[in-house]
Design a protein around this motif. Structure first.
Motif, PDB file in Angstrom:
ATOM      1  N   SER A  90       0.838  -1.195   0.000  1.00 30.49           N
ATOM      2  CA  SER A  90       0.000   0.000   0.000  1.00 30.49           C
ATOM      3  C   SER A  90       0.872   1.243   0.000  1.00 30.49           C
ATOM      4  CB  SER A  90      -0.933   0.008   1.218  1.00 30.49           C
ATOM      5  OG  SER A  90      -0.195   0.100   2.412  1.00 30.49           O
ATOM      6  N   LEU A  91       0.478   2.211  -0.795  1.00 30.19           N
ATOM      7  CA  LEU A  91       1.124   3.519  -0.804  1.00 30.19           C
ATOM      8  C   LEU A  91       0.114   4.516  -0.258  1.00 30.19           C
ATOM      9  CD1 LEU A  91       2.842   3.548  -4.333  1.00 30.19           C
ATOM     10  CD2 LEU A  91       3.841   2.906  -2.130  1.00 30.19           C
ATOM     11  N   VAL A  92       0.510   5.265   0.757  1.00 27.01           N
ATOM     12  CA  VAL A  92      -0.394   6.199   1.419  1.00 27.01           C
ATOM     13  C   VAL A  92       0.089   7.626   1.185  1.00 27.01           C
ATOM     14  CG1 VAL A  92      -1.422   6.920   3.608  1.00 27.01           C
ATOM     15  CG2 VAL A  92      -0.992   4.483   3.166  1.00 27.01           C
ATOM     16  N   PHE A  93      -0.820   8.470   0.768  1.00 32.40           N
ATOM     17  CA  PHE A  93      -0.534   9.883   0.534  1.00 32.40           C
ATOM     18  C   PHE A  93      -1.491  10.707   1.383  1.00 32.40           C
ATOM     19  CE2 PHE A  93       1.066   7.568  -3.000  1.00 32.40           C
ATOM     20  CZ  PHE A  93       2.152   8.266  -3.487  1.00 32.40           C
ATOM     21  N   VAL A  94      -0.945  11.661   2.126  1.00 29.87           N
ATOM     22  CA  VAL A  94      -1.745  12.522   3.002  1.00 29.87           C
ATOM     23  C   VAL A  94      -1.753  13.923   2.413  1.00 29.87           C
ATOM     24  CG1 VAL A  94      -2.042  13.417   5.335  1.00 29.87           C
ATOM     25  CG2 VAL A  94      -1.116  11.108   4.991  1.00 29.87           C
ATOM     26  N   GLN A 101       5.962   6.373   6.380  1.00 30.50           N
ATOM     27  CA  GLN A 101       5.695   5.674   7.638  1.00 30.50           C
ATOM     28  C   GLN A 101       4.326   5.004   7.648  1.00 30.50           C
ATOM     29  OE1 GLN A 101       5.856   8.634  10.728  1.00 30.50           O
ATOM     30  NE2 GLN A 101       3.796   9.411  10.310  1.00 30.50           N
ATOM     31  N   LEU A 102       3.392   5.497   6.840  1.00 34.54           N
ATOM     32  CA  LEU A 102       2.070   4.896   6.777  1.00 34.54           C
ATOM     33  C   LEU A 102       1.942   3.867   5.650  1.00 34.54           C
ATOM     34  CD1 LEU A 102      -0.159   8.060   7.374  1.00 34.54           C
ATOM     35  CD2 LEU A 102       0.563   6.353   9.048  1.00 34.54           C
ATOM     36  N   PHE A 172      -5.339   7.790  -0.757  1.00 40.47           N
ATOM     37  CA  PHE A 172      -5.154   9.235  -0.729  1.00 40.47           C
ATOM     38  C   PHE A 172      -6.098   9.821   0.322  1.00 40.47           C
ATOM     39  CE2 PHE A 172      -4.004   7.691  -4.898  1.00 40.47           C
ATOM     40  CZ  PHE A 172      -2.777   8.287  -5.112  1.00 40.47           C
ATOM     41  N   ILE A 173      -5.503  10.379   1.382  1.00 39.23           N
ATOM     42  CA  ILE A 173      -6.268  10.835   2.540  1.00 39.23           C
ATOM     43  C   ILE A 173      -6.252  12.363   2.600  1.00 39.23           C
ATOM     44  CG2 ILE A 173      -6.526  10.656   5.034  1.00 39.23           C
ATOM     45  CD1 ILE A 173      -4.785   8.142   4.916  1.00 39.23           C
TER      46      ILE A 173
END
Length: 434
Positions: A90-94, A101-102, A172-173
Motif C-alpha cells: 500500500s502507498l499512502v498519501f496525506v 511511515q504509513l 489518498f487521505i
C-alpha cells in the motif's frame, strides 16, 4: 472556454511551486514548466462549454485555497480502518504528499512500487517515456494544474510476464481544510503482466477542500489490469479527476469506479485502444444525495481492428442531487470488426433528483457491431408491491430494490473485503429512502 481562471486562485496555487522549484532543468522540471504555460493560457470551464453544460463549477473559481502542505501528524492507528486486508502493498498519501511511515511495501523483485523521487533515481528512463505522455493538458486546465504541481506520485511498474496476485492499495487521505492537493498515479504494465490496484480517495473530516487528481495507465501487449477507483471524500469537498489509459495489442483493462462523496465531483476517463485486439470493460456507479453533483465523462477510442469494449454506468440519485453521465465511443476508420456496447441506467429516488445522460457513438468504419442505450426512471411500483406482499415494509422494499440496482456494479469488484464494505455503505445510504 469562456471565463478566465480566477487570478487570486491561480496565484495562490502557483506560488508554492515557484518558490520551491530550484532544481536543474531536468525533463521532469521541463514537463512542469510546460504545464505552467498551459495553465496560464487556459480558462476554467463554464456551463457555456459543451462538456460542462450540466456542471457549474463557478464556486471553485472563487476559492483562494493554497496548496496543501506536508505534515506527519497521522499515526498508523488513525487509518487502520481504511486498510484493505488483501492488499500487502500500500502507498499512502496525506493531502497529496507521500507518507513512508504509513505505507507498506513488501520487498519483492516481482514488483517495482514506490514514490516518484525514489524511483526517479533508478527508473528515470522508463518514467520519462510514460509520465505526462497520456493525459494531455493542452486543453484541460485541471490536468495542467496537476502536472504543474507534480512532485509526489504513486508509481507501479509490473515487469514483463509477471502476475501480481494481491491487489495494491493506493490510498489518498484528505486531512486539511481549505487547501488544494494534487494526487498523481502512474501504472505501467509491461507485456504479459497482470495486476489489480485500488485507487482510493477518503477524508478524515467533513470539510471543504479541493482534490485535483490525475492517473495514467499504460498496458503493453497482452497485459491485464483491474482498476478499482473509490471516491468517498467529504461532502463539502470538490473532487476533479482525470484518468488516461493506453491499451496495446491483446491487452485487457477493467475498471470499476464508485463515486460516493464530494459536493461537486468530476471524473474524466479517456481510454485509447491503440492496437489490434485490445479490450476494455468500464463500469461505474454514482450514489449521491442532498445537493451533491457527480459528473462522469468517458471516451473509449477504438483506433485499430478487432477491439472490444463494454461499458455500464449507473446512477442512484436522491433528494436534490444531480448526476451527469456523458459516454462517448469512437470507432476510427481502420478499426474494423470492433465490438462495443454501452449502457447508462439511472434511478431517481425523489421528485427533485436530476440525471442528465448522453451516450454517444461516433463510427467511421462499416464492419462493426456497436450499441448503446440509456434509461432514467424510478423504482417499479409492482416490484415494491410484490415485496410488500411477502411481508416487507415499503421502506425495506425500497431499500432492497435500490441496493440491488447498485450491487450489480459493486459485485464486479474482485477484492472481497472492499466489495463487502461498499455493499454495506450502499445498504446504509439506501435504507431510509422514501
Amino acid at each position: 472556454m469562456s471565463e478566465a481562471v480566477n487570478t487570486d486562485y491561480l496565484d495562490c496555487l502557483l506560488k508554492s511551486w515557484s518558490t520551491k522549484s530550484n532544481e536543474p532543468l531536468s525533463w521532469l522540471h521541463q514537463l512542469r514548466a510546460r504545464a505552467i504555460d498551459h495553465v496560464s493560457a487556459q480558462r476554467l470551464p463554464t456551463k457555456r462549454d459543451e462538456d460542462w453544460r450540466f456542471t457549474d463549477i463557478s464556486a471553485l473559481a472563487r476559492l483562494s485555497y493554497q496548496s496543501a502542505q506536508p505534515h506527519d501528524d497521522l499515526q498508523a492507528q488513525d487509518i487502520e480502518h481504511l486498510h484493505i486486508k488483501e492488499a500487502k502493498n500500500s502507498l499512502v498519501f496525506v493531502d497529496g504528499y507521500y507518507s513512508a511511515q504509513l505505507s507498506t511495501i513488501i520487498d519483492s523483485a516481482a514488483l517495482e512500487i514506490g514514490n516518484l523521487p525514489e524511483l526517479l533515481l533508478t527508473h528515470g528512463t522508463i518514467l520519462e517515456s510514460h509520465l505526462g505522455q497520456y493525459a494531455k493538458f493542452d486543453n484541460n486546465v485541471f490536468a495542467a494544474l496537476n502536472t504543474a504541481f507534480l512532485r509526489d506520485c504513486a508509481l507501479i511498474i509490473v515487469p514483463k510476464n509477471t502476475v501480481i496476485e494481491e491487489p495494491v492499495h493506493l490510498l489518498f487521505i484528505a486531512t486539511q481544510k481549505e487547501v488544494t492537493s494534487y494526487p498523481r498515479c502512474l501504472i505501467i504494465g509491461e507485456s504479459g503482466s497482470e495486476i489489480t490496484f485500488i485507487e482510493d480517495y477518503v477524508s478524515l473530516q467533513d470539510a471543504a477542500y479541493v482534490t485535483n487528481s490525475l492517473t495514467e495507465i499504460s498496458l503493453s501487449a497482452n497485459a491485464h489490469a483491474s482498476h478499482i477507483r473509490i471516491q468517498r471524500e467529504s461532502t463539502q469537498a470538490y473532487h476533479m479527476a482525470n484518468c488516461a489509459v493506453s491499451i496495446a495489442h491483446g491487452s485487457n483493462y477493467q475498471s470499476v469506479s464508485i463515486s460516493l462523496g464530494a459536493q461537486i465531483s468530476r471524473y474524466d476517463l479517456d481510454v485509447q485502444l491503440i492496437a489490434e485486439a485490445a479490450e476494455c470493460a468500464i463500469d461505474g456507479l454514482a450514489l449521491i444525495s442532498g445537493s451533491q453533483l457527480a459528473d462522469t465523462h468517458t471516451c473509449i477510442d477504438h483506433m485499430k481492428p478487432n477491439g472490444t469494449s463494454r461499458q455500464q454506468h449507473k446512477c442512484i440519485v436522491n433528494d436534490r442531487a444531480h448526476a451527469v453521465f456523458n459516454g462517448k465511443i469512437i470507432v476510427r476508420p481502420h478499426a474494423q470488426q470492433t465490438n462495443s456496447s454501452q449502457s447508462s441506467r439511472n434511478l431517481l429516488l425523489s421528485k427533485t433528483a436530476q440525471v442528465d445522460t448522453k451516450p454517444q457513438l461516433e463510427i467511421f468504419a462499416d464492419d462493426v457491431k456497436c450499441a448503446h442505450g440509456a434509461t432514467v426512471g424510478q423504482l417499479d411500483q409492482e416490484e415494491i408491491f410484490y415485496l410488500e406482499s411477502r411481508g416487507l415494509s415499503e421502506t425495506t422494499a425500497r431499500s432492497l430494490l435500490t441496493y440491488a440496482f447498485g450491487a450489480e456494479i459493486i459485485n464486479r469488484i474482485p477484492v472481497i473485503s472492499l466489495r463487502q464494505q461498499l455493499e454495506q455503505t450502499v445498504l446504509t445510504q439506501t435504507k431510509n429512502n422514501k
